[in-house]
Design a protein around this motif. Structure first.
Motif, PDB file in Angstrom:
ATOM      1  N   VAL A  45       0.788  -1.337  -0.006  1.00 45.06           N
ATOM      2  CA  VAL A  45      -0.012   0.076   0.001  1.00 45.06           C
ATOM      3  C   VAL A  45       0.977   1.090  -0.036  1.00 45.06           C
ATOM      4  CG1 VAL A  45      -1.822  -1.183   1.304  1.00 45.06           C
ATOM      5  CG2 VAL A  45       0.003   0.006   2.720  1.00 45.06           C
ATOM      6  N   HIS A  46       0.337   2.241  -0.317  1.00 44.11           N
ATOM      7  CA  HIS A  46       1.277   3.579  -0.215  1.00 44.11           C
ATOM      8  C   HIS A  46       0.528   4.749   0.444  1.00 44.11           C
ATOM      9  CE1 HIS A  46       2.191   7.648  -1.663  1.00 44.11           C
ATOM     10  NE2 HIS A  46       3.393   7.105  -1.994  1.00 44.11           N
ATOM     11  N   GLY A  47       1.195   5.426   1.192  1.00 41.24           N
ATOM     12  CA  GLY A  47       0.956   6.810   1.803  1.00 41.24           C
ATOM     13  C   GLY A  47      -0.167   6.662   2.962  1.00 41.24           C
ATOM     14  N   ASP A  48      -1.026   7.503   2.408  1.00 42.24           N
ATOM     15  CA  ASP A  48      -2.110   7.815   3.871  1.00 42.24           C
ATOM     16  C   ASP A  48      -3.586   8.082   3.483  1.00 42.24           C
ATOM     17  OD1 ASP A  48      -2.170  10.220   2.070  1.00 42.24           O
ATOM     18  OD2 ASP A  48      -0.728  11.411   3.580  1.00 42.24           O
ATOM     19  N   THR A  49      -4.005   7.343   2.540  1.00 43.48           N
ATOM     20  CA  THR A  49      -5.371   7.666   2.092  1.00 43.48           C
ATOM     21  C   THR A  49      -6.179   6.721   3.024  1.00 43.48           C
ATOM     22  OG1 THR A  49      -5.596   6.075   0.233  1.00 43.48           O
ATOM     23  CG2 THR A  49      -4.509   8.222  -0.477  1.00 43.48           C
TER      24      THR A  49
ATOM     25  N   HIS B  40       4.554  -0.993   3.169  1.00 46.65           N
ATOM     26  CA  HIS B  40       4.129   0.415   3.305  1.00 46.65           C
ATOM     27  C   HIS B  40       4.954   1.463   2.360  1.00 46.65           C
ATOM     28  CE1 HIS B  40       2.438   4.071   5.650  1.00 46.65           C
ATOM     29  NE2 HIS B  40       1.847   4.046   4.142  1.00 46.65           N
ATOM     30  N   VAL B  41       4.661   1.672   1.345  1.00 44.99           N
ATOM     31  CA  VAL B  41       5.554   2.601   0.597  1.00 44.99           C
ATOM     32  C   VAL B  41       5.358   4.026   1.091  1.00 44.99           C
ATOM     33  CG1 VAL B  41       5.884   3.710  -1.784  1.00 44.99           C
ATOM     34  CG2 VAL B  41       5.467   1.113  -1.445  1.00 44.99           C
ATOM     35  N   GLU B  42       6.214   4.781   1.604  1.00 45.19           N
ATOM     36  CA  GLU B  42       6.216   6.041   1.972  1.00 45.19           C
ATOM     37  C   GLU B  42       5.825   5.971   3.333  1.00 45.19           C
ATOM     38  OE1 GLU B  42       5.098   9.799  -0.648  1.00 45.19           O
ATOM     39  OE2 GLU B  42       3.388   9.964   0.921  1.00 45.19           O
TER      40      GLU B  42
ATOM     41  N   THR C 106      12.821   9.049   3.450  1.00 43.69           N
ATOM     42  CA  THR C 106      13.799   9.734   3.967  1.00 43.69           C
ATOM     43  C   THR C 106      14.250   9.197   5.263  1.00 43.69           C
ATOM     44  OG1 THR C 106      12.466  11.602   5.110  1.00 43.69           O
ATOM     45  CG2 THR C 106      13.038  11.827   2.756  1.00 43.69           C
ATOM     46  N   THR C 107      15.364   9.805   5.812  1.00 42.03           N
ATOM     47  CA  THR C 107      16.035   9.376   7.223  1.00 42.03           C
ATOM     48  C   THR C 107      15.005   9.878   8.104  1.00 42.03           C
ATOM     49  OG1 THR C 107      17.564  11.244   6.971  1.00 42.03           O
ATOM     50  CG2 THR C 107      18.355   8.932   6.327  1.00 42.03           C
TER      51      THR C 107
ATOM     52  N   ASN D   6      11.641   8.533  -2.516  1.00 37.11           N
ATOM     53  CA  ASN D   6      10.467   8.714  -2.555  1.00 37.11           C
ATOM     54  C   ASN D   6      10.177   8.288  -4.106  1.00 37.11           C
ATOM     55  OD1 ASN D   6       7.779   9.721  -3.361  1.00 37.11           O
ATOM     56  ND2 ASN D   6       7.878  10.533  -1.257  1.00 37.11           N
ATOM     57  N   THR D   7       9.279   7.399  -4.239  1.00 41.72           N
ATOM     58  CA  THR D   7       8.873   7.072  -5.824  1.00 41.72           C
ATOM     59  C   THR D   7       8.356   7.907  -6.832  1.00 41.72           C
ATOM     60  OG1 THR D   7       6.655   6.227  -4.936  1.00 41.72           O
ATOM     61  CG2 THR D   7       8.462   4.590  -5.057  1.00 41.72           C
ATOM     62  N   ALA D   8       7.873   9.388  -6.064  1.00 47.31           N
ATOM     63  CA  ALA D   8       7.290  10.303  -6.971  1.00 47.31           C
ATOM     64  C   ALA D   8       8.496  10.769  -8.090  1.00 47.31           C
ATOM     65  CB  ALA D   8       6.908  11.464  -6.043  1.00 47.31           C
TER      66      ALA D   8
END
Length: 369
Positions: free
Chosen positions: A95-99, A118-120, A152-153, A174-176
């Motif tokens: 899954v990704h992010g925060d939705t 969890h990506v991001e 990021t760290t 970040n994959t963006a």
């Protein structure tokens, strides 16, 4: 060796943009057996991204309805994923992010005792209601997560502060940034750019978050219009979110001005390329805060908090909130002070080098051994 079955689940435009490089990389990697599920939390905007990146989902829950609530999204995703997970037993759900799709899919994976990646992971404001509901979506998702892909760290440190195991955390970038490699074009053209003279400076604006709707948004729009009126060489491009409240307020405060282009939402290819040709970006979006620094564009963040403090610390982002005097002050500073502009535009991008997808896949493969 058996392939690793990874089920990627996402439902909104921002998730799709950032998951697309990972999904595409999996399809090109013989170690993986990828399955793609979209929830349709967004519909039209999600479909645009899928088309641009040539992604055909294996499953589509198609949950979007008018005036949908967070509760309806959550319940529909849980019920829909039940059927899919009963028919498939992936080794990992990604899954990704925060939705709300992110949290609901993670919860469904937990109910089916399937590990979650969890990506991001690890972004935090530590403010329960800012942004809402994203802050708690990501915190609760990380409680359910088994593999944490921190961009990021700083995100890694947040996870360690919450006592998540360090051996399960991977700092990937970040994959963006990966996605930008596929979208930004030297020869890009767009009719809205054709309407703007080469001697003009473009301000690209996006604003849509729930916590900004109403009075905060109106204050910002008034400030933007005042600065445009005072600065003849500035033009604004504002792809207006489909939310009727945002549409109405944008028309009321920014309509009927030849130098303010209120346009339909842009697909990711158009947005990235117009951003690349802009002078300055103003946004309350999370993803834009990561993309713009890679393009060398200063960003004024129209929020009081950000879960991306790395950009603020690096100098690529500036938190300005929604106070109209502060918004005007910071806009005028970047428009009139070349040294201040250069300091932000040339700051080092803290969000990685565009190899996040391959790092994520390598981490999954190592974990699965």
């Amino acid at each position: 060796m058996d392939k690793i079955k990874v089920m990627s689940i996402f439902g909104t435009r921002p998730e799709a943009i950032k998951m697309a490089p990972v999904v595409k990389a999996m399809h090109q990697d013989e170690r993986f057996d990828p399955v793609t599920v979209v929830t349709g939390q967004h519909r039209e905007m999600l479909d645009q991204v899928l088309q641009i990146f040539h992604i055909v989902p294996d499953y589509d829950l198609n949950i979007m309805q008018k005036e949908q609530t967070l509760s309806s999204i959550t319940s529909k995703v849980l019920l829909g994923m039940d059927q899919i997970l009963n028919a498939n037993r992936p080794d990992l759900i990604l899954v990704h992010g925060d939705t709300t799709t992110t949290f609901s899919a993670g919860l469904s994976a937990f109910y089916h005792q399937i590990p979650v990646g969890h990506v991001e992971a690890g972004l935090r404001t530590w403010n329960k209601y800012s942004p809402f509901p994203e802050e708690m979506n990501r915190q609760m998702t990380d409680v359910l997560t088994d593999l944490y892909f921190a961009p990021t760290t700083t995100s890694e440190a947040n996870l360690l502060k919450e006592r998540h195991p360090q051996k399960q955390i991977f700092v990937t970038g970040n994959t963006a940034i990966d996605a930008l490699k596929d979208t930004v074009q030297d020869d890009y053209q767009n009719p809205v750019l054709d309407q703007i003279g080469s001697d003009k400076r473009i301000i690209l604006v996006t604003m849509h978050r729930r916590e900004n709707q109403g009075a905060p948004m109106r204050r910002v729009f008034k400030a933007i219009r005042q600065v445009v009126d005072q600065t003849p060489d500035v033009e604004v491009i504002f792809p207006v979110h489909l939310n009727p409240k945002v549409q109405q307020m944008a028309e009321e405060e920014l309509g009927n001005d030849a130098r303010i282009k209120l346009i339909a939402p842009l697909d990711v290819l158009d947005f990235h390329n117009i951003a690349a040709r802009s002078y300055l970006i103003m946004t309350d979006s999370g993803g834009v805060q990561e993309e713009a620094p890679s393009l060398g564009k200063p960003v004024l963040v129209l929020r009081d908090t950000t879960e991306r403090p790395e950009g603020v610390d690096a100098g690529t982002l500036k938190l300005v909130g929604t106070d109209p005097d502060e918004v005007k002050k910071q806009m005028i500073s970047l428009l009139n002070d070349s040294k201040e502009y250069a300091k932000m535009a040339n700051a080092k991008n803290p969000y990685g080098d565009g190899t996040a997808s391959s790092q994520i896949l390598n981490a999954i493969a190592q974990w699965h051994k």
